[in-house]
Design an enzyme around this catalytic site. Structure first.
Site, PDB file in Angstrom:
ATOM      1  N   GLU A  21      37.923  20.657-101.180  1.00  0.00           N
ATOM      2  CA  GLU A  21      36.385  20.598-101.013  1.00  0.00           C
ATOM      3  C   GLU A  21      36.133  20.573 -99.445  1.00  0.00           C
ATOM      4  OE1 GLU A  21      34.688  16.990-102.794  1.00  0.00           O
ATOM      5  OE2 GLU A  21      35.086  17.847-104.788  1.00  0.00           O
ATOM      6  N   ASP A  53      26.402  10.452 -98.445  1.00  0.00           N
ATOM      7  CA  ASP A  53      27.561  10.169 -97.654  1.00  0.00           C
ATOM      8  C   ASP A  53      27.390   8.745 -97.181  1.00  0.00           C
ATOM      9  OD1 ASP A  53      28.191  12.846 -98.253  1.00  0.00           O
ATOM     10  OD2 ASP A  53      27.382  13.605 -96.333  1.00  0.00           O
ATOM     11  N   TYR A 112      31.886  16.992-111.525  1.00  0.00           N
ATOM     12  CA  TYR A 112      32.275  15.968-110.698  1.00  0.00           C
ATOM     13  C   TYR A 112      31.427  14.724-111.036  1.00  0.00           C
ATOM     14  CZ  TYR A 112      33.338  13.966-105.908  1.00  0.00           C
ATOM     15  OH  TYR A 112      33.597  13.269-105.146  1.00  0.00           O
TER      16      TYR A 112
END
Length: 263
Positions: free
Chosen positions: A49, A60, A175
């Site tokens: 990734e 994040d 995911y």
């Protein structure tokens, strides 16, 4: 069949789980980052990734935010990130690369141009965390028409009513985000993850890979044991931030990969 599809077919045939590694393109600088990326397959990484640095990330945590800032301050651009993939492909035509990030840089480049350039650079899939399924016509559908997988995130708050929408145009793999919150925060727990993975797998034939909160070979093995594989990002990025050398980073990655592969 994309490289991602081929990789999962290969792993399934071997009875192995996948190990996916996230690195921020251009962190701490272009040359070091490229050296790390080139070394990942040899350290046991099945899928790479590649983070696209962006000024205003949402999901994040501090570790990856700071990596993005370092990359941008070092002059990393979307153009250079695509160039890294092109350079990587000169020596490796089989390891899948997924670009992960936010829509703004892609939008600024122009969707058609970005997809054409990504395909030429050898990119296999996209994770664009701020484009919900309601916006599939924006990038997801064009990406799939261009031959790229569009990978969606499912989370602990993706309930049974929402899940079919999330899975609708997803390809490559799903995911699953193991925790509620940002990257690098809480630790992933297999006991919590297992029923959620089973719930998703009941609705799709796609592999389900679990990320967020995995920092050790032991956790990598435990999580891969209840899913189709594990993703590690912040722990790897953190090593670079602490000044680890490329061989030291790759040795750390090797341990994580061995954990997932031993599941």
């Amino acid at each position: 069949m994309t490289r991602i599809d081929a990789k999962f077919a290969e792993l399934t045939a071997a009875g192995k789980k996948a190990f996916v590694a996230y690195v921020m393109a251009g962190d701490p600088d272009y040359d070091t980052s490229l050296e790390v990326i080139k070394g990942l397959p040899g350290a046991g990484v099945d899928i790479i990734e590649l983070g696209m640095p962006f000024t205003d990330p949402m999901a994040d945590g501090p570790t990856i935010q700071l990596a993005g800032q370092r990359a941008l301050e070092g002059g990393q651009t979307l153009e250079k990130t695509l160039a890294m993939a092109t350079e990587f492909r000169k020596a490796d035509n089989t390891t899948p690369i997924v670009m992960m990030g936010y829509y703004n840089p892609i939008y600024n480049r122009g969707v058609d141009k970005f997809l054409a350039d990504a395909k030429t650079a050898g990119i296999d899939g996209l994770i664009v965390v701020d484009l919900p399924p309601e916006e599939d016509d924006e990038l997801c559908i064009p990406a799939q028409k261009a031959g790229l997988n569009f990978i969606r995130l499912a989370t602990p708050t993706t309930d049974d009513q929402r899940l079919p929408k999330v899975l609708q145009n997803t390809s490559g793999f799903v995911y699953y985000v193991s925790i509620t919150g940002i990257t690098g925060a809480a630790a992933a727990r297999a006991a919590d993850v297992a029923p959620e993975v089973a719930r998703i797998k009941a609705k799709t034939d796609l592999p389900v890979i679990v990320g967020f909160g995995i920092r050790s070979p032991e956790t990598s093995r435990e999580i891969a044991g209840v899913a189709d594989g594990a993703v590690v990002g912040s722990a790897i990025v953190g090593k670079l931030a602490d000044g680890a050398t490329v061989p030291e980073v790759l040795e750390f990655v090797r341990g994580l990969a061995e954990g997932a592969h031993s599941a």
